[in-house]
Scaffold this motif. Structure first.
Motif, PDB file in Angstrom:
ATOM      1  N   UNK A 107      -7.777   1.313  -9.331  1.00 59.05           N
ATOM      2  CA  UNK A 107      -9.072   0.833  -9.818  1.00 59.05           C
ATOM      3  C   UNK A 107      -9.871   1.980 -10.421  1.00 59.05           C
ATOM      4  N   UNK A 108      -9.924   3.123  -9.694  1.00 58.74           N
ATOM      5  CA  UNK A 108     -10.710   4.266 -10.160  1.00 58.74           C
ATOM      6  C   UNK A 108      -9.846   5.365 -10.786  1.00 58.74           C
ATOM      7  N   UNK A 109      -8.531   5.108 -10.860  1.00 54.65           N
ATOM      8  CA  UNK A 109      -7.612   6.033 -11.527  1.00 54.65           C
ATOM      9  C   UNK A 109      -7.671   7.443 -10.921  1.00 54.65           C
ATOM     10  N   UNK A 110      -7.424   7.512  -9.610  1.00 57.65           N
ATOM     11  CA  UNK A 110      -7.439   8.818  -8.964  1.00 57.65           C
ATOM     12  C   UNK A 110      -6.470   8.864  -7.790  1.00 57.65           C
ATOM     13  N   UNK A 111      -5.909  10.055  -7.573  1.00 56.93           N
ATOM     14  CA  UNK A 111      -5.024  10.264  -6.434  1.00 56.93           C
ATOM     15  C   UNK A 111      -5.849  10.212  -5.149  1.00 56.93           C
ATOM     16  N   UNK A 112      -5.279   9.625  -4.118  1.00 58.13           N
ATOM     17  CA  UNK A 112      -5.965   9.533  -2.828  1.00 58.13           C
ATOM     18  C   UNK A 112      -5.098  10.196  -1.761  1.00 58.13           C
ATOM     19  N   UNK A 113      -5.590  10.255  -0.554  1.00 66.14           N
ATOM     20  CA  UNK A 113      -4.823  10.853   0.547  1.00 66.14           C
ATOM     21  C   UNK A 113      -4.084   9.801   1.357  1.00 66.14           C
ATOM     22  N   UNK A 114      -4.313   8.511   1.075  1.00 61.77           N
ATOM     23  CA  UNK A 114      -3.692   7.452   1.853  1.00 61.77           C
ATOM     24  C   UNK A 114      -2.643   6.714   1.041  1.00 61.77           C
ATOM     25  N   UNK A 115      -1.628   6.228   1.740  1.00 62.41           N
ATOM     26  CA  UNK A 115      -0.564   5.468   1.114  1.00 62.41           C
ATOM     27  C   UNK A 115       0.740   5.749   1.835  1.00 62.41           C
ATOM     28  N   UNK A 116       1.597   4.759   1.871  1.00 64.49           N
ATOM     29  CA  UNK A 116       2.858   4.918   2.575  1.00 64.49           C
ATOM     30  C   UNK A 116       3.659   6.104   2.039  1.00 64.49           C
ATOM     31  N   UNK A 137       0.831  -1.205   0.000  1.00 60.27           N
ATOM     32  CA  UNK A 137       0.000   0.000   0.000  1.00 60.27           C
ATOM     33  C   UNK A 137       0.863   1.252   0.000  1.00 60.27           C
ATOM     34  N   UNK A 138       1.550   1.484  -1.099  1.00 55.15           N
ATOM     35  CA  UNK A 138       2.578   2.532  -1.140  1.00 55.15           C
ATOM     36  C   UNK A 138       2.122   3.796  -1.863  1.00 55.15           C
ATOM     37  N   UNK A 139       1.844   3.770  -3.174  1.00 54.51           N
ATOM     38  CA  UNK A 139       1.435   5.027  -3.826  1.00 54.51           C
ATOM     39  C   UNK A 139       0.067   5.501  -3.332  1.00 54.51           C
ATOM     40  N   UNK A 140      -0.085   6.798  -3.201  1.00 55.03           N
ATOM     41  CA  UNK A 140      -1.390   7.365  -2.822  1.00 55.03           C
ATOM     42  C   UNK A 140      -2.247   7.497  -4.070  1.00 55.03           C
ATOM     43  N   UNK A 141      -2.611   6.328  -4.594  1.00 60.17           N
ATOM     44  CA  UNK A 141      -3.330   6.302  -5.866  1.00 60.17           C
ATOM     45  C   UNK A 141      -4.222   5.075  -5.899  1.00 60.17           C
ATOM     46  N   UNK A 142      -5.452   5.270  -6.351  1.00 60.42           N
ATOM     47  CA  UNK A 142      -6.400   4.178  -6.511  1.00 60.42           C
ATOM     48  C   UNK A 142      -6.355   3.730  -7.974  1.00 60.42           C
ATOM     49  N   UNK A 146       7.378  12.669  -5.030  1.00 64.40           N
ATOM     50  CA  UNK A 146       8.417  12.416  -6.022  1.00 64.40           C
ATOM     51  C   UNK A 146       9.072  11.045  -5.838  1.00 64.40           C
ATOM     52  N   UNK A 147       9.293  10.661  -4.584  1.00 64.48           N
ATOM     53  CA  UNK A 147      10.010   9.413  -4.318  1.00 64.48           C
ATOM     54  C   UNK A 147       9.318   8.185  -4.902  1.00 64.48           C
ATOM     55  N   UNK A 148       8.009   8.252  -5.092  1.00 64.70           N
ATOM     56  CA  UNK A 148       7.269   7.077  -5.539  1.00 64.70           C
ATOM     57  C   UNK A 148       6.854   7.174  -7.011  1.00 64.70           C
ATOM     58  N   UNK A 149       7.234   8.235  -7.695  1.00 67.94           N
ATOM     59  CA  UNK A 149       6.786   8.446  -9.077  1.00 67.94           C
ATOM     60  C   UNK A 149       7.222   7.334 -10.014  1.00 67.94           C
ATOM     61  N   UNK A 150       8.458   6.881  -9.881  1.00 65.97           N
ATOM     62  CA  UNK A 150       8.948   5.816 -10.769  1.00 65.97           C
ATOM     63  C   UNK A 150       8.125   4.541 -10.593  1.00 65.97           C
ATOM     64  N   UNK A 151       7.912   4.161  -9.356  1.00 65.18           N
ATOM     65  CA  UNK A 151       7.096   2.974  -9.078  1.00 65.18           C
ATOM     66  C   UNK A 151       5.684   3.161  -9.607  1.00 65.18           C
ATOM     67  N   UNK A 152       5.112   4.331  -9.407  1.00 71.16           N
ATOM     68  CA  UNK A 152       3.754   4.624  -9.863  1.00 71.16           C
ATOM     69  C   UNK A 152       3.632   4.516 -11.386  1.00 71.16           C
ATOM     70  N   UNK A 153       4.588   5.058 -12.114  1.00 66.93           N
ATOM     71  CA  UNK A 153       4.521   5.029 -13.582  1.00 66.93           C
ATOM     72  C   UNK A 153       4.599   3.601 -14.121  1.00 66.93           C
ATOM     73  N   UNK A 154       5.436   2.793 -13.520  1.00 68.31           N
ATOM     74  CA  UNK A 154       5.547   1.392 -13.947  1.00 68.31           C
ATOM     75  C   UNK A 154       4.252   0.643 -13.637  1.00 68.31           C
ATOM     76  N   UNK A 155       3.672   0.936 -12.477  1.00 75.34           N
ATOM     77  CA  UNK A 155       2.419   0.293 -12.095  1.00 75.34           C
ATOM     78  C   UNK A 155       1.279   0.638 -13.039  1.00 75.34           C
ATOM     79  N   UNK A 156       1.199   1.894 -13.453  1.00 78.48           N
ATOM     80  CA  UNK A 156       0.129   2.310 -14.368  1.00 78.48           C
ATOM     81  C   UNK A 156       0.120   1.470 -15.639  1.00 78.48           C
ATOM     82  N   UNK A 157       1.283   1.203 -16.168  1.00 79.21           N
ATOM     83  CA  UNK A 157       1.367   0.383 -17.369  1.00 79.21           C
ATOM     84  C   UNK A 157       0.969  -1.057 -17.076  1.00 79.21           C
TER      85      UNK A 157
END
Length: 599
Positions: free
Chosen positions: A22-31, A15-20, A310-321
């Motif tokens: 499933x619904x493709x939206x930024x959230x307030x929760x996440x490590x 539960x790391x990026x603050x991003x859902x 910023x620290x999680x952007x790389x992980x987030x971009x890979x996950x989106x794909x």
């Protein structure tokens, strides 16, 4: 005042990026947002710790393991890169770190910058520790005094030998958490002269505070230790201090103490950071640090923006794909919000996939013995309002497929007699109860213990008390399950025909290794599958080939007489517009709403 702080996470489960996703939206929760909030911590007077179960649990775990299998194992995957970037000092092993096997765990430990600690897991042949048993760090309290020495060790439940038997049998041993902790804390205080000793205990706390040194939840026992100053516990995904633990003997919710030991349990899935705070002073005459005051706190997200740290952007971009990769097509929405009352394709697809695999790939079945596939829902709300399956047409994505079976459980097939099967069925309906003269699905009962027995039709008498609690402990002699008959739902017949259950004495049940090694009546059964086969991989391959399996008829009916024929449960308020319209709204809450279905 000098405060020494231990910032701790537990049961992050990806539960790391603050991003859902499933619904493709930024959230307030996440490590990631929590770590952003503690960037300015005083590193000379604090440590950042993780209490285990970060490696597995969601799409990041699946993607990272795929990286390990396909790519260069000399480089860290994106999950490891993130853990290194945020700067953990010490990481403990939780039970789920062993799910992917020891090769992957070793790869992970090799690439982590943090010290990976565990004290009670050893190699069976050599009795050597599996990893570093403890770590001692020096923190600079004041320029005029010597550094403060803090010793940290970690324990994990013995039950990992059952839960991951295929991966660990004959290789590792696990000592009792309590016994190991007693020895480690004393060693760190007396032999190594540590000023503070903290245990990272990947275990929960039993509400009955049972004195069982081999139970999987032992926080209350571990805390009963004169050498221990602080304990971070987890595993059960609750929060301490918190209402869940209110009123327990030897537990002070207000002061965050268990047997006078400072304790904290962070929320799971990156929803909070627990902090142990020790106000210390140095006594030059005795050369000792004294604890003047102590307290805990929970850091919750205050993120209100639309950005991703910023620290999680790389992980987030890979996950989106990764999550958007198409797997198959669906015509109608499929969701798990009300599955505990009306089972649907979310578990039937697992049942059908494992049934097909066993019949087509394994030559282990006697054709004259009936076959049942017993499957449970994993994403049923245990970790909050987003912890559900929600698939929308037309495309079923990789994210959807992973959510069907998010854990790394291995396939199991057991031959059971009639009594064993009926006990198993009784255990699996313990979530149904009566409150305030209403039939209701008990909130908080883990859905992964609520097996649906596909290949059978049966009814549950809601007027009778349950036979087993959520831990599989028998608490009454009542029998709720009745009117059992065999069905053809697993094969390709369309007639929905049935057979008489009592005509047979033995049954094959397709399940998972966790179940047969944790429910007492099944522990004598032998798994007929002789090598590890991850169920999530079976499901993914089956969905790619066949799509979702359509459930022709519900296997469960409900009997009742005492109260009106309505079965209640709680669902996320955000799901009210999309859940089965046969459910009616009874009470509206901020995050959860009470709904019912006429039965």
């Amino acid at each position: 005042m000098t405060i020494i702080q231990c910032f701790a996470t537990s049961d992050v489960h990806n539960g790391i990026p603050n991003y859902d996703y499933r619904f493709k939206q930024v959230t307030k929760e996440g490590l990631s947002v929590l770590m952003d909030q503690i960037k300015e911590r005083d590193k000379e007077k604090s440590l950042l710790l993780d209490n285990g179960d970060f490696l597995q649990g969601d799409i990041i775990g699946n993607m990272s393991f795929d990286h390990f299998k396909k790519d260069d194992q000399d480089s860290p995957n994106e999950l490891i890169q993130y853990m290194n970037k945020v700067g953990y000092d010490v990481i403990a092993l939780g039970n789920h770190e062993f799910n992917y096997g020891l090769d992957y765990l070793q790869y992970t430990m090799n690439h982590l910058n943090a010290t990976v600690v565990n004290s009670n897991v050893t190699y069976e042949q050599t009795n050597e520790h599996f990893t570093t048993p403890y770590v001692i760090r020096s923190l600079q309290v004041d320029e005029s005094t010597r550094p403060l020495k803090i010793g940290i060790y970690s324990v994990v439940p013995e039950q990992i030998l059952n839960w991951d038997k295929f991966n660990l049998e004959g290789i590792l041993n696990v000592e009792s958490m309590y016994q190991c902790s007693q020895n480690m804390s004393k060693q760190l205080k007396e032999q190594h002269q540590c000023d503070l000793v903290v245990c990272l205990a990947h275990t929960g706390m039993q509400l009955n505070l049972k004195e069982d040194i081999h139970h999987e939840n032992q926080a209350h026992l571990i805390a009963k230790d004169e050498y221990l100053d602080g304990i971070v516990f987890g595993h059960t995904h609750e929060q301490f201090p918190g209402l869940y633990y209110d009123g327990l003997d030897e537990v002070d919710n207000d002061k965050s103490l268990i047997h006078n030991t400072l304790a904290v349990q962070p929320l799971s899935s990156g929803r909070s950071i627990g902090v142990l705070n020790f106000d210390v002073s140095y006594d030059a005459t005795t050369d000792r640090y004294m604890i003047r005051d102590q307290f805990t706190e929970h850091i919750m997200s205050d993120h209100e923006g639309t950005d991703i740290p910023h620290d999680v952007l790389r992980l987030h971009e890979v996950l989106l794909q990764y999550v958007d990769e198409p797997v198959t097509q669906i015509e109608e929405p499929v969701m798990s919000y009300t599955h505990q009352i009306t089972p649907n394709e979310t578990t039937f697809t697992i049942a059908k996939a494992t049934y097909r695999y066993v019949n087509e790939m394994l030559d282990i079945l006697d054709k004259d013995i009936p076959v049942i596939s017993s499957q449970a829902l994993f994403k049923g709300g245990r970790d909050g309002i987003k912890d559900f399956i929600h698939m929308t047409p037309p495309t079923l994505t990789m994210l959807d497929a992973i959510n069907l079976y998010k854990h790394e459980n291995n396939l199991a097939v057991v031959k059971v007699n009639k009594k064993q099967l009926k006990e198993w069925m009784e255990f699996s309906n313990g979530h149904l109860t009566v409150e305030d003269e209403q039939y209701i699905v008990k909130p908080g009962f883990p859905t992964y213990n609520c097996d649906i027995f596909y290949g059978l039709n049966y009814s549950i008498n809601l007027d009778k008390p349950r036979r087993y609690n959520s831990k599989g402990i028998q608490e009454s002699d009542h029998e709720r399950v009745q009117n059992i008959e065999l069905s053809t739902v697993l094969n390709d017949k369309e007639d929905n025909s049935t057979e008489i259950f009592d005509d047979y004495d033995e049954f094959y049940v397709i399940t998972n290794e966790y179940r047969i090694n944790t429910f007492e009546p099944l522990k004598s059964c032998t798994n007929l599958v002789e090598h590890p086969v991850p169920i999530n991989k079976i499901v993914l391959n089956d969905v790619k080939k066949y799509g979702l399996s359509k459930l022709r008829q519900l296997p469960i009916q409900y009997h009742y007489n005492q109260y009106p024929g309505k079965l209640y449960m709680y669902v996320p308020t955000i799901s009210l517009d999309v859940i089965d319209k046969s459910f009616k709204l009874d009470d509206h809450g901020e995050l959860w709403s009470k709904v019912y279905k006429e039965i």
